[in-house]
Design a protein around this motif. Structure first.
Motif, PDB file in Angstrom:
ATOM      1  N   LEU A   1       0.861  -1.171   0.000  1.00 44.56           N
ATOM      2  CA  LEU A   1       0.000   0.000   0.000  1.00 44.56           C
ATOM      3  C   LEU A   1       0.901   1.226   0.000  1.00 44.56           C
ATOM      4  O   LEU A   1       1.717   1.408   0.898  1.00 44.56           O
ATOM      5  CB  LEU A   1      -0.890  -0.021   1.247  1.00 44.56           C
ATOM      6  CG  LEU A   1      -1.883   1.102   1.438  1.00 44.56           C
ATOM      7  CD1 LEU A   1      -2.929   1.067   0.334  1.00 44.56           C
ATOM      8  CD2 LEU A   1      -2.562   0.981   2.790  1.00 44.56           C
ATOM      9  N   SER A   2       0.777   2.043  -1.028  1.00 41.12           N
ATOM     10  CA  SER A   2       1.591   3.246  -1.138  1.00 41.12           C
ATOM     11  C   SER A   2       0.719   4.455  -0.810  1.00 41.12           C
ATOM     12  O   SER A   2      -0.361   4.620  -1.368  1.00 41.12           O
ATOM     13  CB  SER A   2       2.152   3.357  -2.551  1.00 41.12           C
ATOM     14  OG  SER A   2       3.079   4.398  -2.620  1.00 41.12           O
ATOM     15  N   VAL A   3       1.189   5.267   0.126  1.00 43.04           N
ATOM     16  CA  VAL A   3       0.435   6.446   0.564  1.00 43.04           C
ATOM     17  C   VAL A   3       1.302   7.682   0.384  1.00 43.04           C
ATOM     18  O   VAL A   3       2.441   7.717   0.852  1.00 43.04           O
ATOM     19  CB  VAL A   3       0.013   6.309   2.049  1.00 43.04           C
ATOM     20  CG1 VAL A   3      -0.734   7.539   2.507  1.00 43.04           C
ATOM     21  CG2 VAL A   3      -0.830   5.058   2.254  1.00 43.04           C
ATOM     22  N   GLU A   4       0.733   8.661  -0.293  1.00 43.50           N
ATOM     23  CA  GLU A   4       1.478   9.905  -0.539  1.00 43.50           C
ATOM     24  C   GLU A   4       0.740  11.071   0.097  1.00 43.50           C
ATOM     25  O   GLU A   4      -0.470  11.225  -0.065  1.00 43.50           O
ATOM     26  CB  GLU A   4       1.614  10.131  -2.044  1.00 43.50           C
ATOM     27  CG  GLU A   4       2.426  11.346  -2.395  1.00 43.50           C
ATOM     28  CD  GLU A   4       2.536  11.549  -3.905  1.00 43.50           C
ATOM     29  OE1 GLU A   4       2.664  12.712  -4.314  1.00 43.50           O
ATOM     30  OE2 GLU A   4       2.476  10.556  -4.646  1.00 43.50           O
ATOM     31  N   ARG A   5       1.472  11.882   0.823  1.00 42.64           N
ATOM     32  CA  ARG A   5       0.938  13.118   1.398  1.00 42.64           C
ATOM     33  C   ARG A   5       1.773  14.249   0.820  1.00 42.64           C
ATOM     34  O   ARG A   5       2.950  14.400   1.154  1.00 42.64           O
ATOM     35  CB  ARG A   5       1.063  13.118   2.933  1.00 42.64           C
ATOM     36  CG  ARG A   5       0.160  12.135   3.615  1.00 42.64           C
ATOM     37  CD  ARG A   5      -1.272  12.670   3.634  1.00 42.64           C
ATOM     38  NE  ARG A   5      -2.190  11.664   4.082  1.00 42.64           N
ATOM     39  CZ  ARG A   5      -3.058  11.025   3.312  1.00 42.64           C
ATOM     40  NH1 ARG A   5      -3.118  11.284   2.039  1.00 42.64           N
ATOM     41  NH2 ARG A   5      -3.872  10.131   3.795  1.00 42.64           N
ATOM     42  N   SER A   6       1.154  15.023  -0.085  1.00 39.43           N
ATOM     43  CA  SER A   6       1.902  16.097  -0.734  1.00 39.43           C
ATOM     44  C   SER A   6       0.992  17.275  -1.044  1.00 39.43           C
ATOM     45  O   SER A   6      -0.234  17.177  -0.940  1.00 39.43           O
ATOM     46  CB  SER A   6       2.549  15.577  -2.026  1.00 39.43           C
ATOM     47  OG  SER A   6       1.557  15.126  -2.913  1.00 39.43           O
ATOM     48  N   GLY A   7       1.626  18.378  -1.432  1.00 45.61           N
ATOM     49  CA  GLY A   7       0.872  19.587  -1.780  1.00 45.61           C
ATOM     50  C   GLY A   7       0.044  20.090  -0.620  1.00 45.61           C
ATOM     51  O   GLY A   7       0.551  20.309   0.477  1.00 45.61           O
ATOM     52  N   ARG A   8      -1.264  20.228  -0.820  1.00 43.92           N
ATOM     53  CA  ARG A   8      -2.168  20.719   0.237  1.00 43.92           C
ATOM     54  C   ARG A   8      -2.256  19.739   1.408  1.00 43.92           C
ATOM     55  O   ARG A   8      -2.569  20.120   2.514  1.00 43.92           O
ATOM     56  CB  ARG A   8      -3.580  20.943  -0.327  1.00 43.92           C
ATOM     57  CG  ARG A   8      -3.687  21.943  -1.436  1.00 43.92           C
ATOM     58  CD  ARG A   8      -3.580  23.384  -1.028  1.00 43.92           C
ATOM     59  NE  ARG A   8      -4.536  23.766  -0.019  1.00 43.92           N
ATOM     60  CZ  ARG A   8      -4.327  24.737   0.861  1.00 43.92           C
ATOM     61  NH1 ARG A   8      -3.202  25.410   0.835  1.00 43.92           N
ATOM     62  NH2 ARG A   8      -5.237  25.045   1.743  1.00 43.92           N
ATOM     63  N   ASN A   9      -1.978  18.455   1.144  1.00 38.62           N
ATOM     64  CA  ASN A   9      -2.050  17.428   2.185  1.00 38.62           C
ATOM     65  C   ASN A   9      -0.690  17.091   2.789  1.00 38.62           C
ATOM     66  O   ASN A   9      -0.566  16.121   3.529  1.00 38.62           O
ATOM     67  CB  ASN A   9      -2.672  16.140   1.619  1.00 38.62           C
ATOM     68  CG  ASN A   9      -4.108  16.336   1.222  1.00 38.62           C
ATOM     69  OD1 ASN A   9      -4.864  17.023   1.903  1.00 38.62           O
ATOM     70  ND2 ASN A   9      -4.491  15.753   0.102  1.00 38.62           N
ATOM     71  N   ALA A  10       0.326  17.880   2.455  1.00 42.99           N
ATOM     72  CA  ALA A  10       1.668  17.623   2.974  1.00 42.99           C
ATOM     73  C   ALA A  10       1.667  17.732   4.502  1.00 42.99           C
ATOM     74  O   ALA A  10       0.826  18.412   5.096  1.00 42.99           O
ATOM     75  CB  ALA A  10       2.649  18.623   2.376  1.00 42.99           C
ATOM     76  N   LEU A  11       2.609  17.055   5.117  1.00 43.95           N
ATOM     77  CA  LEU A  11       2.723  17.065   6.576  1.00 43.95           C
ATOM     78  C   LEU A  11       3.412  18.341   7.032  1.00 43.95           C
ATOM     79  O   LEU A  11       4.298  18.860   6.351  1.00 43.95           O
ATOM     80  CB  LEU A  11       3.536  15.852   7.038  1.00 43.95           C
ATOM     81  CG  LEU A  11       3.011  14.494   6.606  1.00 43.95           C
ATOM     82  CD1 LEU A  11       3.951  13.395   7.081  1.00 43.95           C
ATOM     83  CD2 LEU A  11       1.614  14.258   7.142  1.00 43.95           C
ATOM     84  N   VAL A  12       3.028  18.846   8.190  1.00 43.42           N
ATOM     85  CA  VAL A  12       3.654  20.036   8.757  1.00 43.42           C
ATOM     86  C   VAL A  12       4.535  19.591   9.921  1.00 43.42           C
ATOM     87  O   VAL A  12       4.062  18.952  10.861  1.00 43.42           O
ATOM     88  CB  VAL A  12       2.596  21.055   9.248  1.00 43.42           C
ATOM     89  CG1 VAL A  12       3.274  22.271   9.853  1.00 43.42           C
ATOM     90  CG2 VAL A  12       1.675  21.457   8.112  1.00 43.42           C
ATOM     91  N   THR A  13       5.817  19.935   9.840  1.00 46.05           N
ATOM     92  CA  THR A  13       6.768  19.517  10.871  1.00 46.05           C
ATOM     93  C   THR A  13       6.762  20.493  12.046  1.00 46.05           C
ATOM     94  O   THR A  13       6.111  21.542  12.003  1.00 46.05           O
ATOM     95  CB  THR A  13       8.189  19.433  10.292  1.00 46.05           C
ATOM     96  OG1 THR A  13       8.583  20.736   9.863  1.00 46.05           O
ATOM     97  CG2 THR A  13       8.255  18.462   9.130  1.00 46.05           C
TER      98      THR A  13
END
Length: 189
Positions: free
Chosen positions: A62-74
């Motif tokens: 299962l490949s999950v991508e979080r990018s752009g508007r859904n990117a993670l905030v550190t």
């Protein structure tokens, strides 16, 4: 001769209703006589009395991508594009096979079904880890990042008969400054 004929009829009937499972699957028979899980064998299934479910024991990526508007905030307010690969399977244990059969039923145990099941928990795990570490910490400690995700998801997956074999962070990059939204509080900061 009548005994031989009766024995032949019984053998033909048995052969016609006997179902075997492959090396990469388990069978769950429900109906008359209660639930029966078969791993590495076979079971007699009568059409009116029983229902048969096949449960895959193969690993699913299962490949999950979080990018752009859904990117993670550190922790240091940097948006990070993250791609994660998870390898999930049903262990050949009766309880796990039965739980997977209950969770997925007639639907195939596939990436889409598992993705729907764990998406919220995975997103929460990714966000909580990212929020507590700086971008450079995430980059330098990918193994700990993956371990935290595995810990956060294991219990929820187990309820559905699934085991998380491995988690890997395949991509981690900062969102380019030109793609940030000045109206977003994190991006503005």
């Amino acid at each position: 001769q009548p005994a031989a004929l009766s024995l032949s009829a019984i053998a033909v009937t048995f052969a016609r209703f006997y179902r075997r499972c492959g090396a990469d699957e388990a069978l769950v028979r429900t109906g008359s006589g209660g639930n029966k899980v078969v791993i590495g064998g076979g079971v007699v299934v009568y059409p009116i009395l029983h229902q048969l479910l096949r449960v895959s024991l193969r690993s699913i990526k299962l490949s999950v991508e979080r990018s752009g508007r859904n990117a993670l905030v550190t922790h240091d307010k940097i948006r990070a594009n993250v791609t994660t690969e998870l390898f999930i399977k049903v262990e050949p244990i009766q309880e796990d096979v039965m739980a997977a059969a209950r969770s997925f039923g007639e639907r195939n145990l596939d990436e889409h079904a598992i993705g729907e099941l764990i998406e919220g928990n995975l997103t929460d795990a990714l966000r909580s880890v990212a929020a507590n570490q700086t971008f450079m910490d995430l980059h330098g400690q990918r193994k700990q990042f993956a371990e935290h995700i595995q810990t956060a998801l294991s219990e929820e997956l187990k309820k559905n008969g699934l085991t998380l074999e491995n988690v890997s962070i395949t991509a981690l990059a900062m969102v380019p400054v030109k793609d940030l939204d000045s109206q977003d509080v994190f991006d503005a900061e």
